[in-house]
Every structure is written in structure tokens, then in C-alpha cells.
Design a protein around this motif. Sequence first.
Motif, short mmCIF file in Angstrom:
data_model
loop_
_atom_site.label_atom_id
_atom_site.label_comp_id
_atom_site.label_asym_id
_atom_site.label_seq_id
_atom_site.Cartn_x
_atom_site.Cartn_y
_atom_site.Cartn_z
N THR A 80 -11.81 -15.33 -4.33
CA THR A 80 -10.37 -15.58 -4.35
C THR A 80 -9.94 -16.00 -5.75
O THR A 80 -10.39 -17.04 -6.25
CB THR A 80 -9.97 -16.65 -3.33
OG1 THR A 80 -10.34 -16.21 -2.02
CG2 THR A 80 -8.48 -16.93 -3.36
N GLN A 99 -7.62 -11.02 -4.04
CA GLN A 99 -9.06 -10.90 -3.80
C GLN A 99 -9.67 -9.96 -4.84
O GLN A 99 -9.13 -8.88 -5.09
CB GLN A 99 -9.33 -10.37 -2.39
CG GLN A 99 -8.83 -11.30 -1.28
CD GLN A 99 -9.49 -12.66 -1.34
OE1 GLN A 99 -10.72 -12.78 -1.40
NE2 GLN A 99 -8.67 -13.70 -1.34
N SER A 140 -10.97 -17.80 0.61
CA SER A 140 -9.64 -18.39 0.81
C SER A 140 -9.72 -19.78 1.45
O SER A 140 -8.88 -20.64 1.16
CB SER A 140 -8.79 -17.46 1.70
OG SER A 140 -8.54 -16.24 1.03
#
Length: 278
Positions: free
Chosen positions: A8, A56, A109
Motif C-alpha cells: 500500500t 496498490q 491496507s
Amino acid sequence: MTPEPTLTYVYAVVVPTGELGDIVAGLRGVAGAPVTLLVADAPGADQAAPAFVTSQVPDADWREDALKSHFEDLAWLEDTARSHHHVIQGLMDHTTVLPLRMATLYQDSDRALAALREQHRIFAERLALLAHHTEYGVKAYVRPDSDVPAPDSAPAASPGKAYLQARKAQHHAREDRYRQARQAAERIAATAAQHATHVVRHPTQTGPLTRSDSGENVLNEAYLVPEDQADTFRAAIQQAGEDLPGIHIEITGPWAPYSFAMPPPQPTGTADEPGARP
């Protein structure tokens, strides 16, 4: 087929607004990746919930060993910096933005969200500081010798004496330009005290970072200026050098507040500043 592992990537912290979701959905970040909002629960009813602006990225290209190689590739660095900045700029007109350093990464995340919750107070304080402010850069340069007219030598002077006279005049001219530089710095500081709320003094630039036609960089500062003071600030800074012919003052901005994004470094033994690496 097993999905490719990702990390992330976090561009900034923002306070979400009603339209921000649509703005973010239209952005593309590093490596062309779509950008999304990662929102934490508000810690109290009177506090806005912060959000990370993220995308991402492939683990294979962004894990630590890959980044070491990438950071030696100037073309990769330039492209990544532009993509990072593009996202920040896309947010600036719609909300207060707390930029994070390039290549701020979390394993996933969930870990990014945990960091967002953990450091909410720091993020909220910094966002409050930056609200309705923009960054301006101010550089001062001592003009090069070639910009100063060579003194006329007396007609009867010998070549050797004329050379010495010219060297002496150049020396005095150089001293005068540095005196003017000190004077300009004092004026800029006095002006900034009236209009800017914060200042960061960056190292002066040398070598390829300096415009060769501007001369020697002797001042390199960033100011955080309230938006309603911006025009007055710029005019006053420009005026600071108008009667100083040996000095060139350069004002840039408005910029995203990169210079003011993070708190000053903490003393040894305290927690690290917000942000993470793989």
C-alpha cells in the motif's frame, strides 16, 4: 491464479470532503495505479475522520531490495516523483493536503489503517496548521561577476596597473554584492514576519541544482503563507530586492506544503515521524 502480492503506497493525509471521493477516483498514481481513499473512524464526534490517499503497487517492484536499485535510476526517480506530485496537486484544490514523502509504504491496507488511527492526533494537528495556507519558495542569488560592468581604466595606465585596478574593482564589487545579500535577507525576514506563519530554511543549492545564469544561491527558504496574504507577501518580497542590483530574488509557488508536511525531527528515543517503509 494467485494474485500478485502488493504493497500500500500512501501519498498524503487529507480530511475527506463530499466531492473528494470523485476527485480521487479520477486520479492515477505511481505506475499508473488507480488512487483510492482509506478512511479511519473518527476518534470523537467533534473530530473529522482523517484519510490516507493510497494506491496498490506490486510488491516485486517496491519492496526494499527493489527500491534500492530504483533509487539509482534517475529516470525512474523522476517519473515516480512526477506521479506522486500529480496526485498531491490533484487534491490541493479540494481539501487540505498533508503530503507524505515519496515511497511511503505499508505491507497492506490494514497496517496503513492502523497507522492512520494511531497517529491521528499528529495528522490532525498538522492538517490544522496547513489549512488555508500554501507554500512559497524564496531564493536569493548573488549575481555573477559577468553581470557587473568592468571598470574603465585610466588611459595612461600600464597594462599591469590596469589589470590590478580591474581586479581591485571586482573585489570591491563582490564585497558590495554580499553586503546587499545580507541586506536582502534581513528585509525578507522582516517581510515574512508580517505575512507568513512558518518558515523552513533549506540548505543553499550548488552545482546542477542551481540555475547557472542566476549566480550564487545564498538564501533558500520556504514560507507557509495564509491564502489571503499570498499576493501581499509576493509583492513585498519582490520589493525587498528592487534597489539591490547585485541580488536576484526568485519567488516560486504556490506549492503543496511539502516543507511543512511533517513535524520537526523528534529527539533521540522518541517515536518516529509518520510514514513507513517496507
